[in-house]
Design an enzyme around this catalytic site. Structure first.
Site, short mmCIF file in Angstrom:
data_model
loop_
_atom_site.label_atom_id
_atom_site.label_comp_id
_atom_site.label_asym_id
_atom_site.label_seq_id
_atom_site.Cartn_x
_atom_site.Cartn_y
_atom_site.Cartn_z
N GLU A 15 -46.14 0.26 -33.75
CA GLU A 15 -46.44 1.27 -32.75
C GLU A 15 -47.89 1.18 -32.26
O GLU A 15 -48.44 2.16 -31.73
CB GLU A 15 -46.16 2.65 -33.33
CG GLU A 15 -44.71 2.83 -33.75
CD GLU A 15 -44.49 4.09 -34.56
OE1 GLU A 15 -44.49 5.18 -33.96
OE2 GLU A 15 -44.31 4.00 -35.78
N PHE A 179 -25.86 5.56 -38.17
CA PHE A 179 -27.13 4.95 -37.79
C PHE A 179 -27.70 4.16 -38.95
O PHE A 179 -27.46 4.49 -40.12
CB PHE A 179 -28.16 6.01 -37.37
CG PHE A 179 -27.97 6.53 -35.98
CD1 PHE A 179 -28.57 5.89 -34.90
CD2 PHE A 179 -27.21 7.66 -35.73
CE1 PHE A 179 -28.40 6.35 -33.61
CE2 PHE A 179 -27.03 8.13 -34.44
CZ PHE A 179 -27.63 7.48 -33.38
N LYS A 181 -31.68 2.64 -40.05
CA LYS A 181 -33.09 2.71 -39.66
C LYS A 181 -33.96 2.26 -40.82
O LYS A 181 -33.62 2.49 -41.99
CB LYS A 181 -33.45 4.15 -39.26
CG LYS A 181 -33.21 5.19 -40.35
CD LYS A 181 -33.59 6.60 -39.91
CE LYS A 181 -32.65 7.16 -38.89
NZ LYS A 181 -32.91 8.61 -38.63
N SER A 187 -40.99 6.07 -34.25
CA SER A 187 -40.71 5.84 -32.82
C SER A 187 -39.42 5.06 -32.58
O SER A 187 -39.30 4.29 -31.64
CB SER A 187 -41.88 5.13 -32.14
OG SER A 187 -43.00 5.98 -32.08
N GLU A 218 -25.45 9.26 -41.64
CA GLU A 218 -24.29 9.75 -40.89
C GLU A 218 -24.69 10.19 -39.49
O GLU A 218 -25.81 10.66 -39.26
CB GLU A 218 -23.61 10.90 -41.62
CG GLU A 218 -24.35 12.21 -41.58
CD GLU A 218 -23.54 13.38 -42.10
OE1 GLU A 218 -22.37 13.54 -41.69
OE2 GLU A 218 -24.08 14.15 -42.92
N PHE A 219 -23.79 10.02 -38.55
CA PHE A 219 -24.01 10.46 -37.18
C PHE A 219 -23.70 11.95 -37.09
O PHE A 219 -22.62 12.39 -37.47
CB PHE A 219 -23.11 9.68 -36.22
CG PHE A 219 -23.05 10.23 -34.83
CD1 PHE A 219 -24.18 10.24 -34.03
CD2 PHE A 219 -21.86 10.75 -34.31
CE1 PHE A 219 -24.14 10.76 -32.73
CE2 PHE A 219 -21.81 11.25 -33.02
CZ PHE A 219 -22.94 11.26 -32.24
N ARG A 223 -27.34 18.70 -30.32
CA ARG A 223 -28.52 18.65 -29.46
C ARG A 223 -29.73 18.19 -30.28
O ARG A 223 -29.84 18.53 -31.46
CB ARG A 223 -28.79 20.03 -28.86
CG ARG A 223 -27.70 20.51 -27.94
CD ARG A 223 -27.81 22.02 -27.68
NE ARG A 223 -29.07 22.38 -27.01
CZ ARG A 223 -29.50 23.64 -26.87
NH1 ARG A 223 -28.79 24.64 -27.36
NH2 ARG A 223 -30.64 23.89 -26.25
N ASP A 299 -38.22 17.37 -36.40
CA ASP A 299 -37.12 17.04 -35.49
C ASP A 299 -35.79 17.49 -36.09
O ASP A 299 -35.52 17.27 -37.28
CB ASP A 299 -37.07 15.53 -35.25
CG ASP A 299 -38.35 15.00 -34.62
OD1 ASP A 299 -39.16 15.82 -34.14
OD2 ASP A 299 -38.54 13.77 -34.59
N ASN A 314 -42.73 14.11 -38.52
CA ASN A 314 -43.65 13.10 -38.01
C ASN A 314 -45.06 13.64 -38.19
O ASN A 314 -45.45 14.58 -37.52
CB ASN A 314 -43.34 12.83 -36.53
CG ASN A 314 -44.05 11.61 -36.01
OD1 ASN A 314 -45.23 11.41 -36.26
ND2 ASN A 314 -43.34 10.79 -35.25
N SER A 323 -45.63 13.12 -24.47
CA SER A 323 -45.30 13.42 -25.87
C SER A 323 -44.96 14.90 -26.04
O SER A 323 -45.58 15.78 -25.45
CB SER A 323 -46.45 13.03 -26.79
OG SER A 323 -46.62 11.64 -26.83
#
EC number: 6.3.2.4
Length: 363
Positions: A15, A179, A181, A187, A218-219, A223, A299, A314, A323
């Protein structure tokens, strides 16, 4: 009397380029009546350079040793007679530093490493300390702490190069899609939405380029809501939330930083007063459980049934023009310049408190 504030940006991180954009905004917003900026760019190779002015941001989108912007001066951050000093390797001059504002997204900046250096040289700094930075960066450790504190979060599996976990193994436990990661990246670097065996093999290969630990998660359909938190750990404040509406498959690195139309941002996010109170309470709890201090962005996923799930925290959120962290505070009544000033003062206050602690048993 003005305080000398070192704005530190760049670094050995995926980043790196985003960090320079954030640093430019912070430098522009810094109240020059209160603070004198010292601009320090860390190259992709890990070298430290001081720059005489914010022209560096128009001269370079990245800092690399072989193609430095003009007047780059190699420096080192040291402790001299118990005080933090920026030492010039070029002419041996010394500059006192009152506080650091690390704007180093990702590894070698957000993960507690540079915070440890600040502690060693007894320098006040903006943001979270060593432990909370490291725990917040490592998503596996973060999720263990969430679970222990009964903070709702997505189910996951840990994948390593030393354990052969198949696509079907993950589907059997987490369902499809899911997912993957890197455990230590930000980011959305190395993040992939997996729907097939081919996605899994290709995505896993990419994710392992950024860390030796990868999470399969898991997905959660819902929102994407974010909330800015600020303050000392004992009394954090939560902003009005914002909502991200991705125009891509998900909120990827490209959607965040490359495609200007990659996502729609709605600030403040629309929700009932009851949901808002629930969100802010959970954001502050997450902040405190993780030992955060100074600032953090939390988040969430918000499901249709009204349940919130914490996705991640974060500890050095973005400060670019688009941002969410500063934008959510702006919507809450705190402008960008005042936000920067408040964050620096929080760092100075925290340092002052810590300096009162004894470090010797016999004295």
């Amino acid at each position: 009397m003005k305080k000398n504030v070192a704005l530190i940006f760049g670094g050995k991180s995926a980043e790196h380029e985003v960090s320079l954009r954030s640093a430019k905004n912070v430098a522009d917003a810094l109240d020059k009546n209160l603070f004198s900026p010292i601009l320090i760019g860390i190259s992709k190779e890990g070298s430290w350079y001081r720059f005489p002015s914010d022209a560096v941001f128009s001269q370079a989108t990245k800092i690399v040793d072989k193609a430095l912007p003009p007047q780059a001066e190699p420096v080192a951050l040291i402790s001299l007679e118990g005080k933090p000093v920026l030492y010039s390797l070029q002419n041996q001059s010394k500059t006192n530093v009152d506080a650091a504002f690390p704007i180093l997204h990702g590894t070698m900046g957000e993960d507690g490493t540079i915070q440890g250096l600040f502690k060693m040289v007894q320098l006040a700094f903006v943001g979270c300390g060593v432990w909370s930075s490291a725990a917040g960066m490592d998503k596996e450790i973060m999720k263990r702490l969430f679970t222990e504190a009964q903070i709702p979060n997505a189910r996951y599996m840990l994948l390593t190069p030393y354990k052969n976990t198949s696509y079907q193994d993950v589907v059997n436990k987490l369902g499809s899609p899911f997912f993957i990661k890197p455990a230590n990246a930000g980011s959305s670097v190395g993040v992939h939405k997996i729907k097939t065996v081919e996605d899994f093999e290709k995505g896993l290969k990419d994710s392992f380029q950024f860390d030796t630990k990868v999470l399969a998660e898991e997905f959660i359909e819902g929102r994407e809501i974010e909330c800015s938190v600020m303050g000392h750990n004992r009394e954090p404040q939560a902003s009005l939330p914002g909502e991200i509406i991705p125009q891509h498959e998900f909120y990827s690195y490209e959607a965040k930083y490359i495609d200007d139309n990659g996502a729609l941002l709605k600030i403040p996010a629309e929700m009932t007063s009851e949901a808002l109170q629930k969100l802010q309470t959970l954001a502050k709890k997450t902040y405190q459980v993780m030992g955060c201090d100074g600032l953090t962005r939390v988040d969430f996923f918000l499901r249709k049934n009204g349940d919130f799930y914490v996705n991640e925290i974060n500890t050095i959120p973005g400060f670019t023009k688009i941002s969410m962290y500063p934008k959510m505070w702006e919507a809450s009544g705190l402008g960008y310049r005042d936000l920067i000033t408040k964050l620096i003062h929080l760092g100075l206050e925290k340092h002052s408190e810590e300096q009162k602690l004894k470090t010797s048993y016999l004295d």
